[in-house]
Each structure stands twice: as C-alpha cells, then as structure tokens.
Design an enzyme around this catalytic site. Structure first.
Site, mmCIF file in Angstrom:
data_model
loop_
_atom_site.group_PDB
_atom_site.id
_atom_site.type_symbol
_atom_site.label_atom_id
_atom_site.label_comp_id
_atom_site.label_asym_id
_atom_site.label_seq_id
_atom_site.Cartn_x
_atom_site.Cartn_y
_atom_site.Cartn_z
ATOM 1 N N ASP A 14 16.019 44.733 15.366
ATOM 2 C CA ASP A 14 14.742 45.326 15.632
ATOM 3 C C ASP A 14 14.352 45.964 14.510
ATOM 4 O OD1 ASP A 14 12.910 46.895 17.341
ATOM 5 O OD2 ASP A 14 14.534 48.704 17.018
ATOM 6 N N ASP B 7 17.800 49.954 18.867
ATOM 7 C CA ASP B 7 17.863 51.456 19.295
ATOM 8 C C ASP B 7 17.260 51.842 20.226
ATOM 9 O OD1 ASP B 7 15.572 51.040 17.737
ATOM 10 O OD2 ASP B 7 15.315 53.137 17.889
HETATM 11 P P1 ADP Z 1 9.286 48.295 18.424
HETATM 12 O O1 ADP Z 1 10.143 46.886 18.395
HETATM 13 O O2 ADP Z 1 8.832 48.262 17.205
HETATM 14 O O3 ADP Z 1 10.600 49.311 18.507
HETATM 15 P P2 ADP Z 1 8.100 48.648 21.181
HETATM 16 O O4 ADP Z 1 8.135 47.844 22.015
HETATM 17 O O5 ADP Z 1 8.847 50.320 21.297
HETATM 18 O O6 ADP Z 1 8.642 48.530 19.625
HETATM 19 O O7 ADP Z 1 6.447 49.212 21.085
HETATM 20 C C1 ADP Z 1 5.595 48.301 20.558
HETATM 21 C C2 ADP Z 1 4.326 48.878 20.128
HETATM 22 O O8 ADP Z 1 3.642 49.510 21.431
HETATM 23 C C3 ADP Z 1 4.735 49.954 19.126
HETATM 24 O O9 ADP Z 1 4.497 49.395 17.799
HETATM 25 C C4 ADP Z 1 3.204 50.628 19.325
HETATM 26 O O10 ADP Z 1 2.114 50.020 18.731
HETATM 27 C C5 ADP Z 1 3.117 50.715 20.901
HETATM 28 N N1 ADP Z 1 3.554 51.765 21.709
HETATM 29 C C6 ADP Z 1 4.645 51.698 22.430
HETATM 30 N N2 ADP Z 1 4.917 52.912 22.964
HETATM 31 C C7 ADP Z 1 3.852 53.810 22.188
HETATM 32 C C8 ADP Z 1 3.477 55.250 22.430
HETATM 33 N N3 ADP Z 1 4.216 56.074 23.067
HETATM 34 N N4 ADP Z 1 2.500 55.747 21.558
HETATM 35 C C9 ADP Z 1 1.776 54.869 20.931
HETATM 36 N N5 ADP Z 1 2.107 53.407 20.582
HETATM 37 C C10 ADP Z 1 3.001 53.040 21.459
HETATM 38 MG MG MG Z 2 13.163 50.282 17.995
#
Ligand code: ADP
Ligand code: MG
Length: 342
Positions: free
Chosen positions: A38, A287
C-alpha cells in the site's frame, strides 16, 4: 520445519519487533514470491502535511478551513489529520473564534489527545471509501468574501437553515457528486500531484471552495527495502487508492515497476487474488482500514503496527516498529527457517 525451528524463528522475529500470528504464517511466508505494498502510511510515513492551498468561488481562508476541519474531524484518515492540523494552525489561536458548538476534546487514532473545541460540529457524516466524506456543516456569512454568492443560498436542499452540504475528498468524489472542476482547480491539482502531493478537494453547496496539497514523505528505508526485495527475486507491486500521478512518482522514486492506482478498498483484495494466480504466494503490506480485505486475502498479510486496529487484526504479521526493514526480515527469516529443514 520442526516445532523447535518455528519457535526459534518466531523468537528471532519477536526480538526484532515482528509479531507472527500462528506457526503456519511462517511457513506461508517462505513461499511468497510477490510483495504488494500500500502507499499511504505504508511506503510513506503516514504523517502527511498540507503544503499549499487554493481557494475558489469566493471562499475565505477561514471559512474553507472551518468547513474542512468540521468534516475531517470525523475521519481517521491520515489526510484528514493533515487538513485538521493545517486548519488548527490557522484557526485555533484566534481568541473568540466564531466556532459554534464546541466539540469536547477527543482522542484520535494516533492516541494523541486533541482539543477540538474550535471545530464546528458536522452533522450526518458519511464516509465514502476510497473517495472521502460527505456531511452538513453550519455555514456563516464570513465563510465567503464580501460580495461572493454564498453557496448555502443555492438550492442544495436537505440541510437545516444555514447549513451547507460539505464534500471533502478526491476528484472521483467530486465527479460522482456532479461538482465541476474548473480550469483553475485542475491547474492547482496538476502542480501538486506533479510534486507527488495528494490533492484534497473541498466543496460547499455543490461548488468547489478550496483545494489542499498534502505531501507525505516516503519512509527513509523504503527504497532500500524495495531494492533488497528485488535483488532476492521478489516481484514488488504498489497498490493504492491515491491518484495515478502521485502513485507513479512515488513508485519511480522507489524503483517499483508494477503500479495500480485509484483502486477502491475491495479492488485491493482483487489485485492480490489476481496476483495469486501467478507463481508463488503473495504478501500484502498495509496499514489502513482499506487494506484489511487485501491483508486477509493475501497468503501473508503484514500490517504496520502503528496502523489501524482493523488492519492489525486482519494480518498474519505485525511490525511493531514502523520500519519496512521488518518486511525483509520476516521473509528472510521464514525462508531460512524452512530451507534449513527441507
Ligand atoms: P490509500 O491506498 O492511499 O491509503 P484510501 O483508500 O484510504 O487510500 O483513500 C483513497 C483516496 O480517497 C485518498 O487518496 C483520498 O484522495 C481520498 N480520501 C479518503 N478519505 C479521505 C478523507 N477523509 N479526506 C480526504 N480525502 C480522502
Ligand atoms: Mg494506507
């Protein structure tokens, strides 16, 4: 391997802060040929900070930050913490903030107690996996510059009086909610993403109000660990929910050739399953909440111990120190344990 060898292996792992859940996890790790990482919080420190912002549609800085903070106070996402910290440095020191209803101090996922009394309370917060979140927040006249048409007067619908629909997240969220991205916003995003930052977009009443560039530095040991894995013949993949531009830049910096970006949480597990069709087992390193299906689907799930509880629960290995050297050590150790005996 004999039970003794497995015990010794587990003991060595433990002395390096690596927790192994169950003896067969060590055996499964010895068959791994592919390692999937990730990005956010795993290859990067997970301590992102806002490095730039832009305002749109007549939003004032204080207004945009107040709305963004109200929404992100409800999220445990690392990006949410960054936006909240940025808002706090601009808003919290001011005495007699218009703030509104005080939230009690809260203890966040990182264990850090935060005074959130300056944050406006958001209502009906809805997290949208892989995109961001939606909620309602009370809006105030001074959230927009004098003369700007304040969006809450628009027929956004649904909210109580003086409330505005707030969306915060990525371009996918805005597209799905029919919020248009202006040329000005697109330019800001291109610039930010070109520097490997992630853009968090804020919309109020169906119109963009602000964008925040959030940078999350890669862990200092990440490039070395990737190089060592590749030298041992592992295929190394990056799978992230973040945008393609940022993902490609981080992958290039780390020497990772296989990249999948803008992947939704369920999609991460699908990617792992697809790779399981190839040669050898697949290890997933993650994570976040969004990584837990993939951690469970992988032959070996490796969680960063400082990550979310749900990821730690789904994993077979837990790195108690947030150091990616642990991935290398875990794989080396299992190979040694099983090669010695066979
Ligand atoms: P990663 O694989 O980068 O950990 P996530 O699935 O957690 O990705 O999130 C994907 C995308 O969704 C983030 O890169 C962001 O653009 C958006 N995102 C998710 N949660 C939030 C939040 N609370 N505030 C702003 N953007 C968010
Ligand atoms: Mg992550």
């Amino acid at each position: 391997a004999t039970p003794t060898a497995v015990m010794v292996g587990s003991g060595v792992a433990a002395s390096h802060g690596i927790l192994i859940k169950g003896a067969d996890a060590l055996e499964r790790a010895s068959r791994v040929r592919t390692v999937v990482f990730d990005k956010t919080g795993t290859l990067t420190r997970g301590a992102p900070a806002v490095t730039a912002h832009a305002l749109f549609g007549g939003a004032s800085l204080r207004g945009a930050l107040a709305l963004a903070a109200a929404a992100e106070a409800a999220s445990e996402h690392p990006l949410a913490r960054a936006v909240l910290a940025y808002a706090r440095t601009h808003l919290a020191p001011v005495e007699g903030d218009t703030g509104g209803e005080a939230l009690p101090g809260a203890v966040r996922a990182d264990g850090e107690a935060q005074d959130l009394s300056w944050v406006r309370r958001a209502r009906d917060v809805e997290a949208i996996p892989g995109r961001g979140l939606k909620c309602w927040v009370r809006a105030e006249e001074q959230d927009w510059e004098a003369g700007a048409a304040s969006p809450q007067r628009q027929p956004a619908g649904g909210g109580g009086s003086g409330e505005v629909r707030v969306l915060i997240g990525n371009r996918r969220l805005m597209a799905e909610e029919d919020v248009g991205i202006s040329r000005e916003t697109a330019d800001f995003m291109r610039e930010a993403e070109g520097g490997a930052a992630t853009c968090v977009l804020l919309a109020a009443g169906q119109r963009l109000a602000a964008a925040f560039a959030v940078a999350d530095p890669v862990r200092p040991e990440a490039a070395g660990v990737v190089a060592a894995l590749r030298a041992r013949g592992f295929a190394v993949h990056l799978v992230t929910g973040d945008n393609w531009t940022t993902a490609r830049i981080v992958a290039a910096r780390l020497g990772i050739r296989h990249v999948a970006a803008e992947v939704l949480p369920a999609g991460k597990a699908d990617q792992v399953r697809a790779l399981q069709g190839g040669k050898g087992g697949v290890a997933m390193v993650g994570d976040g909440v969004n990584d837990s299906p993939a951690l469970a689907a992988a032959d070996v799930g490796i969680a960063i111990g400082s990550g979310t509880d749900i990821a730690v629960e789904a994993a077979d290995y837990v790195l108690m120190r947030p150091d990616l050297e642990g991935v290398l050590l875990a794989l080396d150790l299992s190979a040694t344990t099983f090669r010695r005996i066979h």
